[in-house]
Design an enzyme around this catalytic site. Structure first.
Site, PDB file in Angstrom:
ATOM      1  N   TYR A 106       1.019  -1.138  -0.107  1.00  8.07           N
ATOM      2  CA  TYR A 106      -0.099   0.123  -0.128  1.00  8.07           C
ATOM      3  C   TYR A 106       1.002   1.197   0.013  1.00  8.07           C
ATOM      4  O   TYR A 106       2.252   0.953  -0.265  1.00  8.07           O
ATOM      5  CB  TYR A 106      -0.933  -0.156   1.164  1.00  8.07           C
ATOM      6  CG  TYR A 106      -2.228   0.858   1.239  1.00  8.07           C
ATOM      7  CD1 TYR A 106      -2.874   1.176   0.370  1.00  8.07           C
ATOM      8  CD2 TYR A 106      -2.146   1.687   2.453  1.00  8.07           C
ATOM      9  CE1 TYR A 106      -3.834   1.932   0.478  1.00  8.07           C
ATOM     10  CE2 TYR A 106      -3.313   2.547   2.725  1.00  8.07           C
ATOM     11  CZ  TYR A 106      -4.031   2.480   1.804  1.00  8.07           C
ATOM     12  OH  TYR A 106      -5.090   3.615   1.716  1.00  8.07           O
ATOM     13  N   ARG A 158      -6.210  10.208 -10.707  1.00  2.34           N
ATOM     14  CA  ARG A 158      -5.724  11.126  -9.512  1.00  2.34           C
ATOM     15  C   ARG A 158      -4.955   9.840  -8.652  1.00  2.34           C
ATOM     16  O   ARG A 158      -5.822   9.564  -7.797  1.00  2.34           O
ATOM     17  CB  ARG A 158      -6.746  11.757  -8.882  1.00  2.34           C
ATOM     18  CG  ARG A 158      -6.065  12.696  -7.939  1.00  2.34           C
ATOM     19  CD  ARG A 158      -5.744  12.488  -6.696  1.00  2.34           C
ATOM     20  NE  ARG A 158      -6.638  12.039  -5.605  1.00  2.34           N
ATOM     21  CZ  ARG A 158      -6.594  11.087  -4.644  1.00  2.34           C
ATOM     22  NH1 ARG A 158      -5.581  10.185  -4.747  1.00  2.34           N
ATOM     23  NH2 ARG A 158      -7.381  10.874  -3.952  1.00  2.34           N
ATOM     24  N   LYS A 176      -5.733  -2.021  -2.204  1.00  3.73           N
ATOM     25  CA  LYS A 176      -6.926  -1.361  -1.179  1.00  3.73           C
ATOM     26  C   LYS A 176      -7.691  -2.821  -1.125  1.00  3.73           C
ATOM     27  O   LYS A 176      -8.093  -3.174   0.040  1.00  3.73           O
ATOM     28  CB  LYS A 176      -7.987  -0.573  -1.772  1.00  3.73           C
ATOM     29  CG  LYS A 176      -7.256   0.808  -2.041  1.00  3.73           C
ATOM     30  CD  LYS A 176      -7.924   1.677  -1.018  1.00  3.73           C
ATOM     31  CE  LYS A 176      -6.865   3.254  -0.962  1.00  3.73           C
ATOM     32  NZ  LYS A 176      -7.356   4.190  -0.028  1.00  3.73           N
ATOM     33  N   GLU A 247     -12.331   5.109  -6.384  1.00  2.00           N
ATOM     34  CA  GLU A 247     -11.173   5.399  -5.620  1.00  2.00           C
ATOM     35  C   GLU A 247     -10.287   6.219  -6.748  1.00  2.00           C
ATOM     36  O   GLU A 247     -10.128   5.576  -7.868  1.00  2.00           O
ATOM     37  CB  GLU A 247     -10.423   4.115  -5.139  1.00  2.00           C
ATOM     38  CG  GLU A 247      -9.087   3.917  -4.611  1.00  2.00           C
ATOM     39  CD  GLU A 247      -9.287   4.682  -3.014  1.00  2.00           C
ATOM     40  OE1 GLU A 247     -10.135   3.989  -2.479  1.00  2.00           O
ATOM     41  OE2 GLU A 247      -8.566   5.717  -2.740  1.00  2.00           O
ATOM     42  N   ASP A 248      -9.535   7.183  -6.361  1.00  5.58           N
ATOM     43  CA  ASP A 248      -8.673   7.883  -6.796  1.00  5.58           C
ATOM     44  C   ASP A 248      -9.236   8.481  -8.499  1.00  5.58           C
ATOM     45  O   ASP A 248      -8.340   8.327  -9.257  1.00  5.58           O
ATOM     46  CB  ASP A 248      -7.333   7.248  -6.961  1.00  5.58           C
ATOM     47  CG  ASP A 248      -6.564   7.033  -5.512  1.00  5.58           C
ATOM     48  OD1 ASP A 248      -7.264   7.407  -4.508  1.00  5.58           O
ATOM     49  OD2 ASP A 248      -5.425   6.460  -5.795  1.00  5.58           O
ATOM     50  N   ASP A 270     -13.822   6.650  -1.263  1.00  5.03           N
ATOM     51  CA  ASP A 270     -12.879   6.388  -0.323  1.00  5.03           C
ATOM     52  C   ASP A 270     -12.178   7.818   0.094  1.00  5.03           C
ATOM     53  O   ASP A 270     -12.068   8.224   1.318  1.00  5.03           O
ATOM     54  CB  ASP A 270     -12.042   5.489  -0.533  1.00  5.03           C
ATOM     55  CG  ASP A 270     -11.386   5.023   0.504  1.00  5.03           C
ATOM     56  OD1 ASP A 270     -11.613   5.001   1.775  1.00  5.03           O
ATOM     57  OD2 ASP A 270     -10.055   4.529   0.332  1.00  5.03           O
ATOM     58  N   ASP A 271     -11.830   8.386  -0.840  1.00  6.98           N
ATOM     59  CA  ASP A 271     -11.122   9.639  -0.906  1.00  6.98           C
ATOM     60  C   ASP A 271     -11.870  10.574   0.070  1.00  6.98           C
ATOM     61  O   ASP A 271     -11.315  11.585   0.391  1.00  6.98           O
ATOM     62  CB  ASP A 271     -10.486   9.866  -2.299  1.00  6.98           C
ATOM     63  CG  ASP A 271      -9.584   8.843  -2.785  1.00  6.98           C
ATOM     64  OD1 ASP A 271      -8.712   8.361  -2.183  1.00  6.98           O
ATOM     65  OD2 ASP A 271     -10.004   8.584  -3.820  1.00  6.98           O
ATOM     66  N   ASN A 410      -0.334  11.511   0.308  1.00  4.83           N
ATOM     67  CA  ASN A 410       0.513  10.487  -0.206  1.00  4.83           C
ATOM     68  C   ASN A 410       1.074  10.477  -1.573  1.00  4.83           C
ATOM     69  O   ASN A 410       0.610  11.422  -2.394  1.00  4.83           O
ATOM     70  CB  ASN A 410      -0.507   9.249  -0.266  1.00  4.83           C
ATOM     71  CG  ASN A 410      -1.144   8.946   1.315  1.00  4.83           C
ATOM     72  OD1 ASN A 410      -0.136   9.032   2.233  1.00  4.83           O
ATOM     73  ND2 ASN A 410      -2.260   8.699   1.163  1.00  4.83           N
ATOM     74  N   ASN A 454      -4.750   7.691   7.759  1.00 14.43           N
ATOM     75  CA  ASN A 454      -5.070   7.061   6.401  1.00 14.43           C
ATOM     76  C   ASN A 454      -6.290   6.530   6.341  1.00 14.43           C
ATOM     77  O   ASN A 454      -6.675   5.597   7.284  1.00 14.43           O
ATOM     78  CB  ASN A 454      -3.830   6.071   5.882  1.00 14.43           C
ATOM     79  CG  ASN A 454      -3.884   6.082   4.561  1.00 14.43           C
ATOM     80  OD1 ASN A 454      -4.827   5.099   3.864  1.00 14.43           O
ATOM     81  ND2 ASN A 454      -3.009   6.147   3.819  1.00 14.43           N
TER      82      ASN A 454
END
Ligand SMILES: NC(=O)C1=CN([C@@H]2O[C@H](COP(=O)(O)OP(=O)(O)OC[C@H]3O[C@@H](n4cnc5c(N)ncnc54)[C@H](OP(=O)(O)O)[C@@H]3O)[C@@H](O)[C@H]2O)C=CC1
Ligand SMILES: CC(=O)C(=O)O
Ligand SMILES: [Mg+2]
Length: 549
Positions: A106, A158, A176, A247-248, A270-271, A410, A454
């Site tokens: 991770y 991203r 994840k 995610e992202d 999640d972000d 991160n 996190n």
């Protein structure tokens, strides 16, 4: 003799692999740990060396090998290939050595792995669905042999704070979902990582012979939205009730997609939402040291994107729960973006920032914003590495007895400051959390143990609770419950050493408690689709996969 079993979507037990096929099936393979009796019964004679190892021996061997490798990227590759060979052993290694292994599978290592994904690519994991698959996504998903209950999907735009990594972003859903299985015991066969490959605007990748994705500019507008919609519809048709985690995604997609689906189906981002819960929990822990209520704080964010506004929204709700008005809570919450303080009279403030656009003169830089607004807490979520300069940290220490400093970006290269910098420049007074891990810091005879703010503390338990209860939606109330639960599990010994979160080896206990809190909301709000059990904790724990043979 324990004969391997697993759930497949469409297989009779007579299909269970034997011989070499069994050794090459990561969900069933035990490698050198197949017993003498299993070797006879399962057609394995001749394929394995004579000496039978226990799982414990295998774990030791894996760790010895791993520790002899010179770089974290090589360790990532070695762990990935173990994951591809033998899932039970991989997860045993992760679960029993989470402090050591999590940073390798991770953040921060996964960031480097995504950047080099084309070079280190060995065996596909999860599903790659590209813009060319429009019209046949259901057909593709039907190829997946396992009964997915949880999808983590990205379009790679991203990736952490590293920007558009296109299809190489697949490392993130894979990482994840590994944490879902290790930290919350979601069975590996329920987990499906998905790369929605809509192209990339990363010129380096478009010109890279080893780039694994579609070599075209990103799809956008209606075509993009239709592809996502087809994917969501197909996923829910193929895997009824599946939980989908975004995610992202870049923020121009993330907010829109969350808004579009969150009140209709069980999805979350999640972000935005997971990060909010972990940050709020960290603030609650910090207040155990500095005293006072959340509603007394003034929080200044560096960054005004998904993480920042997600956290800000949950912080405002938590302040309001303490009895202050929304207007007062908003007055205590400020954002700085790439153009400076987010203020009302600035042109082109995007929708997600509007709630925090204050009636105030413009301020161009973060240090001046601190000197002017005198926040009690600064939260870095801008992927602007090093932005919490010594001057910023010293200013926070001048203004506050116990400044709250969260450097959550991160991977490590993007962190606003290191743990060592945070403690050193505040004379050891910072209440600090970091997005990627840092080692303990020794300063003036005291040892500080920083822990990770996190979302990995949150999403495994939220997913477990949502799946166990069969919740039809994933709500902000669930993330609020997760934040309170996480904060509650921080003990006095943690606080005394400067840790704002529980120790990582407690993560399965943490996830189980968060899952219970989330499921309680689902049952209370009539969102659950599974019958309410008498003992929710026992029910949740009974669903947690514990890797063994
Ligand atoms: N610890 C954790 O659990 C998590 C950490 N993160 C990390 O947070 C970071 C941001 O993620 P996310 O919010 O999703 O990203 P977004 O792209 O949604 O937002 C980034 C924000 O940072 C702002 N920004 C960029 N450069 C600067 C700068 N030099 N000064 C001030 N602001 C700047 C951008 O400004 P503008 O709006 O003007 O473009 C934007 O508002 C990433 O590094 C990510 O890894 C994210 C989620 C979870
Ligand atoms: C942790 C996480 O989700 C991120 O940095 O994007
Ligand atoms: Mg993320």
């Amino acid at each position: 003799m324990s004969v391997p079993v697993r759930t497949k979507r469409s297989s009779a037990s007579s299909d269970s692999p034997h011989g070499l096929a069994l050794l090459r099936d990561p969900l069933l393979n035990k490698g050198t740990a197949f017993t003498e009796a299993e070797r006879d019964a399962l057609g394995l004679r001749g394929f394995l060396p004579a000496h039978v190892l226990s799982m414990k021996d295998q774990v030791e061997r894996v760790l010895t090998n791993l520790r002899s490798l010179p770089t974290d990227l090589e360790k990532y590759i070695a762990l990935n290939s173990l994951h591809d060979r033998n899932e039970a052993l991989f997860f045993r290694v992760v679960c029993d050595n989470i402090d050591e292994i999590q940073p390798l599978i991770y953040t921060p290592t996964v960031g480097l792995a995504c950047q080099r994904f084309g070079l280190i690519f060995q065996r596909p994991r999860g599903m790659f669905i590209s813009a060319n698959d429009r019209g046949r996504i259901a057909e593709l998903l039907a190829n997946w042999p396992y009964p997915a209950k949880l999808i983590v999907v990205t379009d790679g735009e991203r990736i952490l704070g590293l920007g558009d990594l296109g299809a190489h972003g697949m490392g993130i859903p894979v990482g994840k979902l590994s944490l879902y299985s290790a930290c919350a015991g979601i069975r590996p066969e329920y987990c499906l990582p998905v790369m929605l490959d809509v192209g990339t605007n990363n010129e380096d990748f478009l010109n890279d012979p080893y780039y694994i994705g579609l070599r075209q500019k990103r799809l956008s507008g209606v075509a993009y939205d239709e592809l996502v919609d087809e994917f969501i519809t197909a996923a829910r048709g193929t895997f009824p009730g599946v939980l989908i985690q975004f995610e992202d995604f870049a923020n121009h997609s993330a907010f829109r997609l969350l808004h579009k689906y969150r009140d209709k189906i069980n999805v979350f981002n999640d972000d935005i939402q997971g990060t909010a819960a972990v940050a709020l929990a960290g603030l609650f822990s910090a207040l155990r040291v500095s005293g006072g209520k959340l509603a007394d704080q003034k929080v200044l964010f560096l960054g005004a994107g998904e993480a920042a506004t997600g956290i800000a929204d949950l912080v405002v709700s938590a302040m309001m729960a303490e009895g202050v008005s929304e207007a007062e809570a908003l007055r205590r919450t400020w954002l700085v973006d790439s153009r400076g303080l987010v203020v009302k009279n600035r042109a082109g403030v995007t929708d997600h920032k509007l709630r925090y656009a204050h009636d105030h003169a413009p301020i161009g830089d973060f240090l001046t914003a601190i000197e002017t607004l005198r926040p009690t807490a600064i939260i870095g979520v801008a992927a602007a590495g090093g932005a919490f300069t010594p001057e910023v940290l010293q200013a926070m220490a001048r203004i506050n007895d116990r400044p709250i400093v969260f450097a959550l970006s991160n991977p490590t290269s993007k962190a606003e400051c290191s743990a060592e910098e945070a403690y050193r420049h505040t004379g050891g007074r910072a209440l600090f959390a970091c997005g990627s891990p840092y080692d303990p810091v020794k300063l003036d005879g005291k040892t500080f143990v920083p822990r990770q703010g996190n979302n990995s503390y949150i999403f495994p338990g939220v997913g477990l609770g949502a799946i166990a209860s069969g919740s039809r939606l994933v709500t902000d109330e669930m993330f609020m419950a997760a934040a309170h639960t996480l904060a509650y599990l921080v003990n006095d010994a943690d606080i005394q050493q400067g840790s704002l979160y529980p120790a990582l080896p407690r993560i399965r206990e943490v996830s189980a408690h968060i899952a219970v809190a989330v499921a309680e909301v689902a049952y209370r709000r009539g969102l659950a689709t599974t019958p309410a059990p008498n003992d929710l904790m026992a029910f949740v724990q009974s669903q947690m996969y514990d890797p063994h043979y």
